[in-house]
Design a protein around this motif. Structure first.
Motif, PDB file in Angstrom:
ATOM      1  N   PHE A 196       0.810  -1.218   0.000  1.00 21.23           N
ATOM      2  CA  PHE A 196       0.000   0.000   0.000  1.00 21.23           C
ATOM      3  C   PHE A 196       0.848   1.274   0.000  1.00 21.23           C
ATOM      4  N   TYR A 252       0.353   1.176  -6.190  1.00 25.75           N
ATOM      5  CA  TYR A 252      -0.669   0.344  -5.550  1.00 25.75           C
ATOM      6  C   TYR A 252      -2.062   0.861  -5.877  1.00 25.75           C
ATOM      7  N   PRO A 253      -2.991  -0.002  -6.196  1.00 26.16           N
ATOM      8  CA  PRO A 253      -2.856  -1.438  -6.419  1.00 26.16           C
ATOM      9  C   PRO A 253      -2.403  -1.719  -7.847  1.00 26.16           C
ATOM     10  N   ASP A 300      -7.907 -10.805  -3.607  1.00 27.12           N
ATOM     11  CA  ASP A 300      -8.936 -10.148  -2.798  1.00 27.12           C
ATOM     12  C   ASP A 300      -8.453  -9.942  -1.369  1.00 27.12           C
ATOM     13  N   LEU A 302      -5.699  -7.211  -1.331  1.00 27.07           N
ATOM     14  CA  LEU A 302      -6.282  -5.873  -1.454  1.00 27.07           C
ATOM     15  C   LEU A 302      -6.958  -5.446  -0.153  1.00 27.07           C
ATOM     16  N   SER A 303      -7.697  -6.351   0.463  1.00 27.08           N
ATOM     17  CA  SER A 303      -8.388  -6.041   1.708  1.00 27.08           C
ATOM     18  C   SER A 303      -7.401  -5.646   2.809  1.00 27.08           C
ATOM     19  N   ASN A 313      -4.213  -4.592   2.490  1.00 25.15           N
ATOM     20  CA  ASN A 313      -3.481  -3.361   2.173  1.00 25.15           C
ATOM     21  C   ASN A 313      -4.360  -2.126   2.172  1.00 25.15           C
ATOM     22  N   ASP A 314      -5.613  -2.264   1.752  1.00 21.89           N
ATOM     23  CA  ASP A 314      -6.541  -1.140   1.830  1.00 21.89           C
ATOM     24  C   ASP A 314      -6.751  -0.741   3.284  1.00 21.89           C
ATOM     25  N   ARG A 315      -6.877  -1.742   4.166  1.00 11.29           N
ATOM     26  CA  ARG A 315      -7.080  -1.440   5.584  1.00 11.29           C
ATOM     27  C   ARG A 315      -5.838  -0.787   6.193  1.00 11.29           C
ATOM     28  N   LYS A 347      -3.678   1.000   4.597  1.00 11.82           N
ATOM     29  CA  LYS A 347      -3.622   2.352   4.024  1.00 11.82           C
ATOM     30  C   LYS A 347      -4.585   3.279   4.763  1.00 11.82           C
ATOM     31  N   GLU A 348      -5.727   2.746   5.150  1.00 12.20           N
ATOM     32  CA  GLU A 348      -6.750   3.532   5.833  1.00 12.20           C
ATOM     33  C   GLU A 348      -6.358   3.903   7.260  1.00 12.20           C
ATOM     34  N   TYR A 364      -3.287  -1.369  12.130  1.00 10.81           N
ATOM     35  CA  TYR A 364      -3.727  -2.604  11.488  1.00 10.81           C
ATOM     36  C   TYR A 364      -3.178  -3.822  12.230  1.00 10.81           C
TER      37      TYR A 364
END
Length: 148
Positions: free
Chosen positions: A104, A109-110, A121, A124-125, A127-129, A131-132, A138
Motif C-alpha cells: 500500500f 498500488y494497487p 482479494d 487488497l483487503s 493493504n486497503d485497511r 492504508k486507511e 492494522y
C-alpha cells in the motif's frame, strides 16, 4: 509496538508471519514445544486409554502434528529461510525494488503484479485497511483475530 516492530512481524503483502504455524519464533512453535515437553511420554498412557476411549487411537498422528508445529523453521517473508506456501508471491522482490515496506506504500498500488483470485482479494483487503488506518493500528487490529 512501533512501526519497525510491525515491519518485523508483517510480510510485505501484510500477512502476519509472526503468527504463522511455520514461523520459527512464533507462539504456535513455542506452545508446541511446551506441550510436547509437558506431555513427555504420554504415548504410553494414550495407548492404555485407547481401550476405553477410541479418541486416543489417533494419538500418534496428533503427536506427529505437534512435533511438526514444534519444529517450525520459517524465518518469515523478510528473512532468508522462507517456506511460505504462497510461492508465487512477488511482493517481496517488488517491495525491495520499490524501497517500501508494504504494498500500500507504493505509488503504483494497487497493481496487477500481485496475486490473483481469492489471494488478490485478501491482499487488497489487507493493504486497503493498512492504508486507511496505518500499519501499526492494522497490526493491533488483526492480532486480535485468529490467524487461520
Amino acid at each position: 509496538m512501533t512501526y519497525d516492530d510491525v515491519v518485523e512481524c508483517l510480510a510485505h503483502c501484510g500477512l502476519d508471519c509472526s503468527r504463522c504455524a511455520d514461523y520459527e519464533n512464533g507462539e504456535i512453535r513455542q506452545l508446541g514445544v511446551k506441550l510436547l515437553e509437558s506431555l513427555g511420554n504420554y504415548k504410553t498412557l494414550a495407548k492404555m486409554k485407547s481401550d476405553g476411549n477410541n479418541v486416543f487411537d489417533g494419538y500418534e498422528q496428533f503427536d506427529a502434528v505437534l512435533k511438526a508445529f514444534s519444529q517450525a523453521s520459517c524465518s518469515g517473508c523478510r528473512g532468508d529461510h522462507v517456506i511460505c506456501p504462497v510461492t508465487t508471491c512477488s511482493a517481496k522482490n517488488c517491495q525491495i525494488e520499490k524501497k517500501v515496506n508494504f504494498c500500500f506504500e507504493c505509488d503504483e498500488y494497487p497493481c496487477d503484479k500481485q496475486f490473483s483470485g481469492r489471494l488478490r482479494d485478501r491482499w487488497l483487503s489487507i493493504n486497503d485497511r493498512m492504508k486507511e488506518i496505518g500499519a501499526v493500528a492494522y497490526y493491533h487490529e488483526q492480532v486480535k483475530q485468529p490467524r487461520y
